[in-house]
Design a protein around this motif. Structure first.
Motif, PDB file in Angstrom:
ATOM      1  N   ILE B  90       0.834  -1.202   0.000  1.00 40.38           N
ATOM      2  CA  ILE B  90       0.000   0.000   0.000  1.00 40.38           C
ATOM      3  C   ILE B  90       0.867   1.250   0.000  1.00 40.38           C
ATOM      4  O   ILE B  90       1.853   1.327   0.734  1.00 40.38           O
ATOM      5  CB  ILE B  90      -0.912   0.064   1.241  1.00 40.38           C
ATOM      6  CG1 ILE B  90      -1.701  -1.240   1.383  1.00 40.38           C
ATOM      7  CG2 ILE B  90      -1.872   1.239   1.133  1.00 40.38           C
ATOM      8  CD1 ILE B  90      -2.596  -1.248   2.572  1.00 40.38           C
ATOM      9  N   PHE B  92       0.204   5.029   0.995  1.00 34.27           N
ATOM     10  CA  PHE B  92      -0.827   5.843   1.632  1.00 34.27           C
ATOM     11  C   PHE B  92      -0.775   7.275   1.120  1.00 34.27           C
ATOM     12  O   PHE B  92       0.249   7.746   0.636  1.00 34.27           O
ATOM     13  CB  PHE B  92      -0.630   5.843   3.149  1.00 34.27           C
ATOM     14  CG  PHE B  92      -0.912   4.508   3.776  1.00 34.27           C
ATOM     15  CD1 PHE B  92      -2.161   4.210   4.266  1.00 34.27           C
ATOM     16  CD2 PHE B  92       0.079   3.547   3.865  1.00 34.27           C
ATOM     17  CE1 PHE B  92      -2.419   2.986   4.849  1.00 34.27           C
ATOM     18  CE2 PHE B  92      -0.168   2.314   4.436  1.00 34.27           C
ATOM     19  CZ  PHE B  92      -1.425   2.039   4.925  1.00 34.27           C
ATOM     20  N   ASN B  94      -0.695  10.021   2.801  1.00 34.16           N
ATOM     21  CA  ASN B  94       0.344  10.823   3.466  1.00 34.16           C
ATOM     22  C   ASN B  94       1.654  10.033   3.568  1.00 34.16           C
ATOM     23  O   ASN B  94       2.514  10.354   4.370  1.00 34.16           O
ATOM     24  CB  ASN B  94      -0.136  11.265   4.839  1.00 34.16           C
ATOM     25  CG  ASN B  94      -0.463  10.075   5.721  1.00 34.16           C
ATOM     26  OD1 ASN B  94      -0.333   8.917   5.297  1.00 34.16           O
ATOM     27  ND2 ASN B  94      -0.875  10.329   6.939  1.00 34.16           N
ATOM     28  N   ALA B  96       2.824   7.705   5.097  1.00 34.48           N
ATOM     29  CA  ALA B  96       2.940   6.885   6.309  1.00 34.48           C
ATOM     30  C   ALA B  96       4.328   6.266   6.449  1.00 34.48           C
ATOM     31  O   ALA B  96       4.463   5.109   6.810  1.00 34.48           O
ATOM     32  CB  ALA B  96       1.851   5.800   6.349  1.00 34.48           C
ATOM     33  N   LEU B  97       5.359   7.041   6.153  1.00 37.91           N
ATOM     34  CA  LEU B  97       6.721   6.552   6.409  1.00 37.91           C
ATOM     35  C   LEU B  97       6.966   6.604   7.912  1.00 37.91           C
ATOM     36  O   LEU B  97       6.470   7.501   8.588  1.00 37.91           O
ATOM     37  CB  LEU B  97       7.745   7.434   5.678  1.00 37.91           C
ATOM     38  CG  LEU B  97       7.657   7.399   4.155  1.00 37.91           C
ATOM     39  CD1 LEU B  97       8.653   8.382   3.561  1.00 37.91           C
ATOM     40  CD2 LEU B  97       7.919   6.004   3.631  1.00 37.91           C
ATOM     41  N   PHE B  98       7.720   5.624   8.427  1.00 38.36           N
ATOM     42  CA  PHE B  98       7.988   5.613   9.859  1.00 38.36           C
ATOM     43  C   PHE B  98       8.972   6.738  10.177  1.00 38.36           C
ATOM     44  O   PHE B  98      10.124   6.687   9.736  1.00 38.36           O
ATOM     45  CB  PHE B  98       8.541   4.254  10.283  1.00 38.36           C
ATOM     46  CG  PHE B  98       7.630   3.123   9.894  1.00 38.36           C
ATOM     47  CD1 PHE B  98       6.294   3.120  10.304  1.00 38.36           C
ATOM     48  CD2 PHE B  98       8.072   2.088   9.101  1.00 38.36           C
ATOM     49  CE1 PHE B  98       5.441   2.093   9.939  1.00 38.36           C
ATOM     50  CE2 PHE B  98       7.224   1.055   8.736  1.00 38.36           C
ATOM     51  CZ  PHE B  98       5.904   1.065   9.146  1.00 38.36           C
ATOM     52  N   PRO B  99       8.547   7.738  10.941  1.00 37.65           N
ATOM     53  CA  PRO B  99       9.381   8.942  11.103  1.00 37.65           C
ATOM     54  C   PRO B  99      10.647   8.686  11.918  1.00 37.65           C
ATOM     55  O   PRO B  99      11.613   9.433  11.797  1.00 37.65           O
ATOM     56  CB  PRO B  99       8.456   9.920  11.826  1.00 37.65           C
ATOM     57  CG  PRO B  99       7.419   9.079  12.492  1.00 37.65           C
ATOM     58  CD  PRO B  99       7.259   7.851  11.636  1.00 37.65           C
ATOM     59  N   HIS B 100      10.647   7.619  12.740  1.00 34.16           N
ATOM     60  CA  HIS B 100      11.804   7.383  13.598  1.00 34.16           C
ATOM     61  C   HIS B 100      12.837   6.476  12.936  1.00 34.16           C
ATOM     62  O   HIS B 100      13.830   6.118  13.552  1.00 34.16           O
ATOM     63  CB  HIS B 100      11.366   6.780  14.928  1.00 34.16           C
ATOM     64  CG  HIS B 100      10.558   5.514  14.774  1.00 34.16           C
ATOM     65  ND1 HIS B 100       9.389   5.464  14.056  1.00 34.16           N
ATOM     66  CD2 HIS B 100      10.760   4.271  15.236  1.00 34.16           C
ATOM     67  CE1 HIS B 100       8.909   4.235  14.095  1.00 34.16           C
ATOM     68  NE2 HIS B 100       9.719   3.492  14.798  1.00 34.16           N
ATOM     69  N   MET B 101      12.583   6.100  11.681  1.00 33.50           N
ATOM     70  CA  MET B 101      13.532   5.224  10.987  1.00 33.50           C
ATOM     71  C   MET B 101      14.121   5.945   9.779  1.00 33.50           C
ATOM     72  O   MET B 101      13.505   6.836   9.214  1.00 33.50           O
ATOM     73  CB  MET B 101      12.817   3.968  10.484  1.00 33.50           C
ATOM     74  CG  MET B 101      12.238   3.101  11.572  1.00 33.50           C
ATOM     75  SD  MET B 101      11.471   1.648  10.830  1.00 33.50           S
ATOM     76  CE  MET B 101      10.496   1.080  12.205  1.00 33.50           C
ATOM     77  N   TYR B 109      11.813  -2.618   6.295  1.00 33.13           N
ATOM     78  CA  TYR B 109      10.857  -2.992   7.345  1.00 33.13           C
ATOM     79  C   TYR B 109      10.056  -4.249   7.005  1.00 33.13           C
ATOM     80  O   TYR B 109       9.957  -5.171   7.810  1.00 33.13           O
ATOM     81  CB  TYR B 109       9.907  -1.823   7.609  1.00 33.13           C
ATOM     82  CG  TYR B 109       9.021  -2.021   8.813  1.00 33.13           C
ATOM     83  CD1 TYR B 109       9.459  -1.687  10.082  1.00 33.13           C
ATOM     84  CD2 TYR B 109       7.737  -2.550   8.686  1.00 33.13           C
ATOM     85  CE1 TYR B 109       8.661  -1.868  11.194  1.00 33.13           C
ATOM     86  CE2 TYR B 109       6.931  -2.737   9.791  1.00 33.13           C
ATOM     87  CZ  TYR B 109       7.397  -2.390  11.039  1.00 33.13           C
ATOM     88  OH  TYR B 109       6.593  -2.579  12.127  1.00 33.13           O
ATOM     89  N   ARG B 157       9.246   1.061  -0.439  1.00 27.42           N
ATOM     90  CA  ARG B 157       8.930   0.241   0.733  1.00 27.42           C
ATOM     91  C   ARG B 157       7.839  -0.779   0.405  1.00 27.42           C
ATOM     92  O   ARG B 157       7.921  -1.940   0.791  1.00 27.42           O
ATOM     93  CB  ARG B 157       8.489   1.153   1.875  1.00 27.42           C
ATOM     94  CG  ARG B 157       8.214   0.414   3.163  1.00 27.42           C
ATOM     95  CD  ARG B 157       7.820   1.349   4.273  1.00 27.42           C
ATOM     96  NE  ARG B 157       6.494   1.926   4.048  1.00 27.42           N
ATOM     97  CZ  ARG B 157       5.858   2.675   4.932  1.00 27.42           C
ATOM     98  NH1 ARG B 157       6.428   2.982   6.072  1.00 27.42           N
ATOM     99  NH2 ARG B 157       4.666   3.159   4.663  1.00 27.42           N
ATOM    100  N   ALA B 158       6.830  -0.310  -0.334  1.00 26.50           N
ATOM    101  CA  ALA B 158       5.718  -1.208  -0.668  1.00 26.50           C
ATOM    102  C   ALA B 158       6.161  -2.286  -1.659  1.00 26.50           C
ATOM    103  O   ALA B 158       5.731  -3.431  -1.572  1.00 26.50           O
ATOM    104  CB  ALA B 158       4.553  -0.401  -1.236  1.00 26.50           C
TER     105      ALA B 158
END
Lengths: 283, 369
Positions: B90, B92, B94, B96-101, B109, B157-158
């Motif tokens: 998916i 998204f 926005n 939806a990337l993990f901000p802390h990585m 991931y 990522r997807a």
């Protein structure tokens, strides 16, 4: 242009901050200084200079034990509130607005009652003939009534309930701000719920946990009423010790040593939580 | 440009929605939707907000369990599977990337969730960064990237886990207008390269038109029309599709003559238009004729099938001039014409409006007012 405007406002800002600044100076910084001087004094008139109180305090295993017990109590309270707060926060974030309002009311409920009343309520619950023991006996989970009053376990149980809002409020605030599509993204990428929690929710909720843990630690280590009422005479923590030395024994320099120690111990704990958080974020 | 071309994805899989319905309490969000997406095809779910397109996407991803109906990926009914077992990628709205990585950790991931080794992850991350042309950004945090770059990472990522289906949720909504076309081309390129079956949810018809193989126009939980972008534009089956896609003018009229595959329609103003249609209408039946602004012409002289109009306003929009005209009866409509050098049309004179040579007017039964 913005530079001059800025220069113009700094003067005003300074004057606006002055009343509070002077109040702090007069009623916070100055007494703290007096406390420090007192701890090196011979008597309660701030006379003479002596390290006798310090050597007596730190030379005695009993007093060192009190310091350790106090820190331990704070850490236990943080650990147990954390254990209960995360599931509640997860439920809270996943709930609809109506359920959230109800949950928030329940979370805030302890704060709406006086600490004294809450603590005495815990005596009713924890005593040998109390609600908890009667329930355990009736269910056959215990053969004899458990001794919970005047034990660390009983105190931690009571403190967990009393300090819970301090952990929960910052935690649910921060967790509510985490974009829900991050969990969705993690799930779609093949992560289980548990891995999603561990790798995404937990790290992103750390700022809230640090705030909560700091409050709970500072509050639990200095919870004089709960510590004395539930801990009784058998459990002595730094606040109780300070009160005894200052109001019963009238050894003010020694009470000052215990006070400065408590202050430093709490600050050390709080700093440790902040450092832990910063470390976890960069790792 | 030397870009490492990844192996084509494991045989693309078709996606079938079989009579899928979903209700939130009493509100029906998705109503008996049946849709077959062919392997390697990109289908856009297009519709206004609240039409059920996002709910449908979340059902395919497994975030929502539909009230009834089946979702089939390949030859497997995936309804009992949780989202993490569906192998659906998916992107998204926005991102939806993990901000802390870091970017690299974000891309790795899904691979780590599948238990891939560190070496495999590193290799695949490098490969994916090259695929989306983001080499050298692996150590950045998402907040240090622009919107377009974040989207490339979200795509990488997807795609890193080689999903069976790619879902795109309003992928261009958060991008600057100038960047949108670039990213549309980029997504189309990757979708082709990986041979991915994809569903894109959008409310923007231009996006759907530009990259979808087929478009499913949705309204009130149902698919109104499924077809190629050209078919949707030229042959709308319902008035909703006609109004939602592009702009069009409506003329009320009634069927006067029926001959072969067309009808003679007398418009309210008295003009007679020949309108081809495969639909059945009776003589005398009240109808609506819809016509795109660019399929009308304005001329200074009256001709057969033209109506006299007065020009109220002309607006230059891109390469076109949009004329706002009005009939003597006060009916207002729009005519689009390529912008040419020369004197602007005279606002005072009467002009004559008719169908252009290759116009494709569409007939609809006129709903009772």
């Amino acid at each position: 242009m913005s530079g001059t405007a800025h220069a113009g406002t700094t003067g005003i800002e300074w004057r606006l901050a002055a009343p509070l600044g002077f109040t702090y100076l007069a009623f916070f910084a100055a007494p703290l200084l007096i406390l420090l001087v007192m701890s090196f004094s011979v008597d309660d008139n701030l006379g003479g200079f002596s390290t006798a109180s310090w050597t007596k305090f730190w030379g005695d295993p009993f007093y060192r034990g009190v310091v350790w017990d106090t820190l331990r109590l704070g850490l236990l309270a943080v650990a147990v509130t954390t254990l209960f707060a995360y599931p509640i926060a997860l439920v809270f974030v996943a709930s609809g607005p109506r359920l959230q309002r109800l949950l928030l009311f329940i979370i805030l409920l302890p704060l709406l009652t006086s600490v004294v009343i809450r603590t005495f309520a815990w005596i009713v619950i924890l005593s040998r003939e109390g609600v908890l023991n009667q329930a355990l006996l009736a269910l056959g989970l215990a053969s004899a009534p458990l001794n919970l009053l005047q034990t660390e376990l009983g105190l931690v149980i009571a403190l967990t309930q009393i300090e819970m809002p301090l952990m929960l409020l910052p935690l649910i605030t921060v967790m509510g701000q985490i974009d829900p599509s991050l969990s969705d993204a993690s799930r779609a990428l093949g992560s289980s719920r548990w891995r999603t929690f561990r790798k995404v929710i937990l790290p992103l909720s750390l700022p809230g946990w640090i705030a909560g843990a700091t409050l709970v630690f500072a509050s639990a280590t200095t919870a004089f009423i709960s510590q004395t009422v539930i801990g009784g005479a058998r459990l002595v923590y730094l606040p109780t010790l300070i009160w005894q030395q200052a109001m019963v024994v009238y050894n003010w320099p020694f009470a000052a040593v215990a006070s400065v120690t408590l202050l430093v111990a709490v600050l050390a704990g709080v700093t440790a939580f902040a450092t832990l958080g910063r470390f976890a974020r960069t790792a | 440009m030397q870009s490492s071309t990844p192996q084509p994805a494991p045989a693309s899989q078709p996606l079938t929605l079989d009579a899928v319905s979903h209700s939130y309490g009493d509100a029906v969000a998705v109503d008996q939707v049946t849709l077959e997406v062919r392997a390697g095809e990109l289908v856009a779910l297009l519709g206004p907000s609240g039409c059920g397109k996002s709910t449908l996407l979340r059902i395919v991803a497994g975030f929502i369990n539909q009230t009834s109906g089946r979702v089939i990926i390949g030859d497997r009914v995936v309804d009992p599977l949780p989202p993490n077992r569906r192998e659906v990628g998916i992107v998204f709205q926005n991102y939806a990337l993990f901000p802390h990585m870091t970017v690299a950790d974000n891309i790795a991931y899904g691979l780590e969730a599948r238990g891939a080794s560190k070496a495999t992850c590193r290799e695949r991350v490098k490969e994916m960064l090259a695929t989306v042309r983001m080499e050298g950004f692996g150590d950045r945090k998402p907040r240090q990237l622009s919107g377009g770059q974040q989207q490339r990472v979200a795509l990488a990522r997807a795609l890193a886990v080689r999903p069976r289906i790619l879902l795109l949720d309003e992928p261009f909504a958060a991008l600057d207008k100038n960047l949108r076309l670039d990213m549309q081309i980029e997504i189309k390129r990757l979708q082709r390269q990986f041979g991915l079956t994809a569903i894109m949810v959008t409310h923007d018809q231009d996006e759907a038109m530009s990259i979808a193989d087929r478009i499913a126009v949705m309204s009130r939980g149902k698919i109104e029309q499924l077809g190629s972008p050209v078919a949707i534009y030229d042959e709308p089956e319902t008035l909703f599709v006609n109004d939602f896609i592009g702009s069009s003018n409506r003329f009320a009229g009634s069927v006067e003559t029926a001959e072969g595959d067309g009808y003679g329609v007398r418009l309210a103003g008295g003009t007679l238009w020949q309108v081809p249609s495969r639909k059945r209408f009776a003589t005398g039946e009240p109808v609506l004729v819809t016509i795109r602004p660019e399929q009308l012409t304005l001329s200074p002289q009256p001709m057969p099938g033209t109506m006299p109009v007065r020009l109220k306003l002309s607006l230059p929009i891109g390469g076109e001039l949009i004329h706002d005209v009005e009939t003597s009866a006060g009916e207002a409509f729009k005519v689009a014409a390529p912008r040419r050098p020369g004197a602007p049309l005279d606002l005072t004179t009467t002009l004559h409006c008719g169908l252009a040579a290759h116009a494709r007017p569409v007939l609809f039964p006129r709903p009772a007012a």
